[in-house]
Design an enzyme around this catalytic site. Structure first.
Site, PDB file in Angstrom:
ATOM      1  CG  ASP A   9      -1.863   1.040   1.034  1.00  0.00           C
ATOM      2  OD1 ASP A   9      -2.564   1.313   0.303  1.00  0.00           O
ATOM      3  OD2 ASP A   9      -1.816   1.844   2.008  1.00  0.00           O
ATOM      4  CD  GLU A  11      -2.154   6.131   2.935  1.00  0.00           C
ATOM      5  OE1 GLU A  11      -2.825   6.953   2.501  1.00  0.00           O
ATOM      6  OE2 GLU A  11      -2.422   4.803   3.411  1.00  0.00           O
ATOM      7  CG  HIS A 165      -6.566   5.656   4.534  1.00  0.00           C
ATOM      8  ND1 HIS A 165      -6.807   4.900   3.646  1.00  0.00           N
ATOM      9  CD2 HIS A 165      -7.425   6.345   5.129  1.00  0.00           C
ATOM     10  CE1 HIS A 165      -8.140   5.020   3.477  1.00  0.00           C
ATOM     11  NE2 HIS A 165      -8.667   5.652   4.126  1.00  0.00           N
ATOM     12  CG  ASP A 170      -4.477   1.167   5.037  1.00  0.00           C
ATOM     13  OD1 ASP A 170      -4.916   1.098   6.240  1.00  0.00           O
ATOM     14  OD2 ASP A 170      -4.708   1.950   4.515  1.00  0.00           O
TER      15      ASP A 170
END
Length: 244
Positions: A9, A11, A165, A170
């Protein structure tokens, strides 16, 4: 390693790398044979730009690299002292290798990863190296919400720590969701081809269960008596008697 997978994941500062948005965090979890090994990759990245308020509200990273007018709140991450992507690119590529990358909404993360690699004139990650769990969820549960939070609710996965998040958290949650999407923690034990019909369609999440009423025995009384006589003839120490 053929059965190695990386659940990944990112960001970012926004939605479009070619409009100036950059990666600010990467988190990844290693699976071998669909089992987490405990090996992870996690890195905050200085995007060399300020953090938009919208993105800050999603992941709490920021709020501004160059001028932080207040003390960080608990849990906030200020990125101005973190490495830029060029400094961590090789470590990230070494961790991923040629393993399949399991990503929720893979097109988004791959777009950003390949933008960052392209700006460094590095080879891009092939799209077919990724597996999109969002697409799997939409095929498996058509018409149902397919966000990570929605899938956690569906599968009973605890995501109470996910108030914001975060790439590594995640990834860890997605690893659990992924295992459920492919049939649970023992995917080979699920009869994938079997389905049961419900009102309006088929339930692809079917699992075999014990019969409520056992099937009647197919052994006749004469056969049962002959079997019992044979067992008695084996003596008191017969292994069969310890198992029966």
């Amino acid at each position: 390693m053929a059965d190695r997978e990386i659940v990944l994941d990112t960001e970012t500062t926004g939605f479009e790398p070619h409009e100036g948005d950059r990666i600010v965090e990467i988190g990844a979890v290693e699976l071998i044979g669909h089992v987490p090994t405990g090996r992870t990759y996690h890195q905050y990245i200085n995007p060399m730009r300020s953090m938009p308020e919208g993105a800050f509200g999603v992941h709490g990273i920021g709020p501004d690299l160059l001028d932080v007018p207040r003390d960080p709140k608990p849990g906030e991450v200020i990125l101005k002292d973190k490495p830029v992507f060029a400094d961590v690119a090789q470590d990230f590529i070494d961790f991923v290798g040629d393993s399949r990358m399991v990503i929720h909404n893979a097109a988004f993360d791959m777009k950003f990863l390949n933008a960052e690699l392209g700006w460094l004139n590095r080879p891009l990650l092939p799209m077919d190296q990724s597996l999109d769990t969002l697409a799997i969820a939409r095929r498996k549960f058509p018409g149902s919400p397919a966000s990570l939070d929605a899938l956690c609710r569906r599968f009973g996965i605890d995501n109470t720590n996910r108030t914001l998040h975060g790439a590594l958290l995640d990834s860890e949650i997605l690893a659990e969701v992924y295992l459920e999407l492919i049939g649970g923690r023992q995917p080979g034990m699920v009869l994938q081809a079997a389905t049961t019909q419900k009102a309006g369609g088929f339930d692809e999440d079917w699992r075999p269960s014990r019969r409520p009423d056992p099937l009647p025995s197919r052994i006749s009384e004469e056969e049962a008596a002959a079997h019992a006589k044979f067992i008695d003839s084996l003596g008191d120490d017969a292994l069969w008697k310890t198992l029966n």
